[in-house]
Design a protein around this motif. Structure first.
Motif, PDB file in Angstrom:
ATOM      1  N   THR A 121       0.540  -1.071   0.096  1.00 13.20           N
ATOM      2  CA  THR A 121      -0.137   0.115  -0.349  1.00 13.20           C
ATOM      3  C   THR A 121       1.279   1.651   0.114  1.00 13.20           C
ATOM      4  OG1 THR A 121      -1.991  -0.754   1.004  1.00 13.20           O
ATOM      5  CG2 THR A 121      -1.965   1.269   1.431  1.00 13.20           C
ATOM      6  N   HIS A 149       1.129   3.487  -3.060  1.00 12.65           N
ATOM      7  CA  HIS A 149       0.464   6.004  -2.626  1.00 12.65           C
ATOM      8  C   HIS A 149       1.755   6.057  -3.453  1.00 12.65           C
ATOM      9  CE1 HIS A 149      -0.874   8.732   0.062  1.00 12.65           C
ATOM     10  NE2 HIS A 149       0.296   8.595   0.473  1.00 12.65           N
ATOM     11  N   CYS A 150       2.942   5.904  -2.259  1.00 16.97           N
ATOM     12  CA  CYS A 150       4.129   6.972  -2.752  1.00 16.97           C
ATOM     13  C   CYS A 150       4.258   7.452  -4.377  1.00 16.97           C
ATOM     14  CB  CYS A 150       5.207   5.813  -2.320  1.00 16.97           C
ATOM     15  SG  CYS A 150       5.460   6.782  -0.233  1.00 16.97           S
ATOM     16  N   ASP A 160       0.720   9.171  -5.322  1.00 13.72           N
ATOM     17  CA  ASP A 160       0.573  10.709  -4.137  1.00 13.72           C
ATOM     18  C   ASP A 160       2.103  11.460  -4.206  1.00 13.72           C
ATOM     19  OD1 ASP A 160       0.010  12.075  -2.009  1.00 13.72           O
ATOM     20  OD2 ASP A 160      -1.783  11.576  -2.594  1.00 13.72           O
ATOM     21  N   ASP A 201      -1.078  11.728   1.958  1.00  9.63           N
ATOM     22  CA  ASP A 201       0.063  10.565   3.054  1.00  9.63           C
ATOM     23  C   ASP A 201      -1.099  10.470   5.031  1.00  9.63           C
ATOM     24  OD1 ASP A 201       1.972  10.374   1.547  1.00  9.63           O
ATOM     25  OD2 ASP A 201       3.650  11.660   2.849  1.00  9.63           O
ATOM     26  N   ILE A 238      -3.490   8.076   4.422  1.00  5.86           N
ATOM     27  CA  ILE A 238      -3.300   6.692   4.267  1.00  5.86           C
ATOM     28  C   ILE A 238      -3.039   6.012   5.509  1.00  5.86           C
ATOM     29  CG2 ILE A 238      -1.421   5.167   3.270  1.00  5.86           C
ATOM     30  CD1 ILE A 238      -3.502   5.900   1.494  1.00  5.86           C
TER      31      ILE A 238
END
Length: 220
Positions: free
Chosen positions: A175, A179-180, A183, A188, A191
């Motif tokens: 995840t 995500h990184c 985004d 942040d 999440i």
């Protein structure tokens, strides 16, 4: 005795200096946007101002260089989470949310190295063994805590501890990585808090009680 020790210390310092220069050079080149797999040894050596032969004295191949780069990255990635799993969980979800924030920050700082680690581990046995070993160490920390909680009666007694630990680790690592990549930072906190809630409920949530039996959720 002192005369013997001093030259040895100087040799050790020179070796550490060369090693650090090579690691810094590779890090800088990746920060410039060059994927790790496209970094030629010759260019790394030139950037570090060392001979190619000197590079190979410290790193037999690029796999060993990547492992050396990944040591600190992986330690920082898992470090805060290890602290949380071993700590008193009286703080509820706030504690695990803090650990998730730190993991996200560590992934962002070392993203290029960690992305290269995941890619190269897919085909390089040495890198794969390193990555498996680091995840295994973290898995043991999670399992130990879940086992302790189950013995204390603070989690669902039917919990499959090995599978739960494995799922939580994979979920968090994948995840955060995904995500990184998509985004740059605004999401942040969302999440981190979502991961915290999922982890907390997975560990300390209890299955529904049978009809007519009051539900009493476990509390750590």
């Amino acid at each position: 005795m002192a005369s013997t020790t001093r030259p040895r210390r100087k040799v050790r310092e020179r070796r550490e200096d060369v090693r650090n220069r090579v690691l810094s050079a590779a890090t800088e080149m990746m920060a410039d946007g060059t994927p790790y797999t496209e970094l030629p040894v010759q260019r790394i050596a030139e950037r570090a101002d060392v001979a190619r032969s000197t590079f190979y004295l410290h790193f037999p191949d690029k796999s060993r260089l990547l492992i050396a780069l990944a040591e600190q990255a992986v330690e920082e990635l898992f470090g805060e989470a290890v602290i949380w799993w071993r700590a008193d969980h009286a703080g509820g979800q706030d504690g695990v949310a803090h650990a998730m924030r730190q993991m996200i920050a560590a992934y962002r700082e070392h993203r290029r190295v960690l992305d290269a680690l995941g890619e190269v581990a897919g085909y390089d046995p040495d890198v794969a063994a390193f990555w498996r070993d680091r995840k295994r160490r973290f898995d043991e920390v999670v399992r130990d805590r879940l086992d302790a909680e189950r013995r204390a009666g603070t989690v669902d007694p039917a919990m499959d501890v090995p599978a739960t630990a494995q799922v939580l680790i994979w979920m968090v690592e994948r995840t955060i990585a995904g995500h990184c990549r998509h985004d740059e930072g605004p999401g942040d906190e969302r999440i981190a808090r979502t991961l915290a809630r999922v982890i907390w409920l997975t560990v300390y949530g209890m299955p529904p009680s049978p009809p007519g039996v009051p539900r009493e959720p476990a509390a750590p």
